[in-house]
Scaffold this motif. Structure first.
Motif, short mmCIF file in Angstrom:
data_model
loop_
_atom_site.label_atom_id
_atom_site.label_comp_id
_atom_site.label_asym_id
_atom_site.label_seq_id
_atom_site.Cartn_x
_atom_site.Cartn_y
_atom_site.Cartn_z
N GLU A 42 0.83 -1.21 0.00
CA GLU A 42 0.00 0.00 0.00
C GLU A 42 0.86 1.26 0.00
O GLU A 42 0.39 2.34 -0.34
CB GLU A 42 -0.91 0.01 1.24
N GLU A 79 2.30 3.85 -11.66
CA GLU A 79 1.20 4.10 -10.72
C GLU A 79 1.32 5.53 -10.23
O GLU A 79 2.40 5.98 -9.85
CB GLU A 79 1.26 3.12 -9.55
N LYS A 98 -5.12 1.81 -1.60
CA LYS A 98 -4.39 2.11 -2.83
C LYS A 98 -5.26 1.95 -4.07
O LYS A 98 -5.15 2.73 -5.02
CB LYS A 98 -3.17 1.19 -2.92
N ARG A 99 -6.16 0.98 -4.08
CA ARG A 99 -7.00 0.74 -5.25
C ARG A 99 -7.92 1.91 -5.55
O ARG A 99 -8.39 2.08 -6.67
CB ARG A 99 -7.82 -0.54 -5.06
N LYS A 103 -4.05 5.51 -9.58
CA LYS A 103 -4.46 5.07 -10.92
C LYS A 103 -3.24 4.53 -11.67
O LYS A 103 -2.10 4.97 -11.46
CB LYS A 103 -5.11 6.20 -11.71
N LYS A 104 -3.49 3.58 -12.55
CA LYS A 104 -2.43 2.99 -13.36
C LYS A 104 -2.47 3.59 -14.76
O LYS A 104 -3.52 3.65 -15.38
CB LYS A 104 -2.60 1.47 -13.42
#
Length: 342
Positions: A42, A79, A98-99, A103-104
């Motif tokens: 995280e 990320e 973190k999700r 953003k990726k």
């Protein structure tokens, strides 16, 4: 027609050195989250290069005409924190998962060897370009700490174009050039972008016969800077390309219009074929022919006559559009002369 944003940089590494660097770990630990009792994952932003196609890392080769180019094709994966202060303002005492807060993003990248130098060609969002340099190429680190050497992303001589070059392209619309048994025809100029030096106003136009429209003629007549032209090129009779070419080497490629279309085996080019053709064959070809003309006194004469011709066309079009007669001009000229002499 959808276009593909492409930028070009230059680096000092060899392709063999690039292969090693692409396999390094560029993940970043968020120091601000160090004291929080959360999983280590995280606290990490995962930044890494992956090989395109999921294959083993390797130097590939592509043949364009009679030339062979070596290159590495990869994906820049990053990320990025998308919520300020890790979202702690909404939770009160700990960061959001973190999700939610990360953003990726990714971009396609080619490292291509040309004339002894390595060029970095990025494909994708402009917003990712700075992230690639800082997160995956150490551009924000001190030189002694950086794993990558110097990245040249501005004022690359071979991909920096002045307004005279753009005027030359407009002047030569429809003309065909021959060099080393290769033919290149400037089929059309379909669009332009400009930042007027005198007024700090940006202009943009696109469409059929855009070079016959008053806005573009005015910019050239007033010696303003063009920062991009949308070109349609025919190469060796059967090959075609369509792209915006910016004055810093950035391209917007219309990929569906790039390929070998005038043969029984008509086909679009792959992305690496289009990029390699345009950057390392088409642009050098145009620059070579421009330099030949620019090194002679003839181009300066032709350029001035071209600007005069456009100026006259503008005047005549405006006169026709507004029903202005020669006598009206004579009256205004007499008034202007009277004011000037008083």
């Amino acid at each position: 027609m959808k276009n593909t944003n492409v930028s070009v940089w230059k680096i000092e590494e060899s392709l063999e050195e690039v292969l090693v660097l692409l396999q390094e770990d560029y993940s970043k630990f968020c120091n601000e989250l160090g004291n929080y009792q959360i999983d280590i994952q995280e606290k990490l932003l995962i930044n890494k290069w992956t090989n395109s196609g999921g294959q083993a890392w390797e130097i590939r080769k592509i043949n364009i005409e009679d030339d062979e180019y070596r290159y590495v094709h990869c994906i820049a994966n990053m990320e990025v924190n998308s919520i300020p202060n890790f979202g702690m303002e909404s939770t009160g005492d700990k960061p959001l998962p973190k999700r939610i807060r990360v953003k990726k993003v990714s971009s396609e990248v080619f490292f291509i060897e040309y004339m002894g130098s390595i060029y970095v060609i990025t494909v994708g969002s402009k917003s990712n370009e700075g992230r690639i340099k800082s997160n995956l190429m150490d551009s924000t680190k001190k030189r002694e700490e950086a794993r990558w050497k110097k990245i040249i992303s501005k004022n690359i001589p071979e991909f920096s174009f002045d307004k005279s070059f753009y005027y030359w392209l407009l002047y030569n619309k429809g003309n065909e050039f021959i060099f080393d048994n290769n033919k290149l025809k400037l089929n059309d100029v379909k669009g332009f972008k400009s930042s007027a030096e005198r007024n700090e106003i940006a202009y943009k136009g696109e469409g059929s016969n855009i070079d016959s429209e008053i806005p573009l003629k005015s910019l050239v007549s007033m010696d303003e800077s063009l920062i991009s032209l949308y070109l349609h090129i025919q190469y060796n009779e059967s090959i075609e390309f369509a792209f915006y070419m910016d004055n810093d080497g950035r391209l917007e490629i219309y990929e569906i219009a790039c390929g070998e279309f005038r043969t029984p085996n008509a086909h679009m080019f792959s992305r690496e074929e289009s990029i390699t053709y345009i950057y390392f064959m088409i642009i050098p070809f145009l620059i070579r022919k421009y330099n030949e003309d620019n090194n002679s006194s003839e181009w300066e004469i032709n350029k001035n006559n071209f600007k005069k011709k456009l100026s006259i066309e503008i005047i005549l079009e405006l006169m026709q559009e507004n029903s202005i007669k020669i006598e009206d001009l004579d009256e205004d000229l007499d008034e202007e002369l009277t004011v000037s002499s008083s």
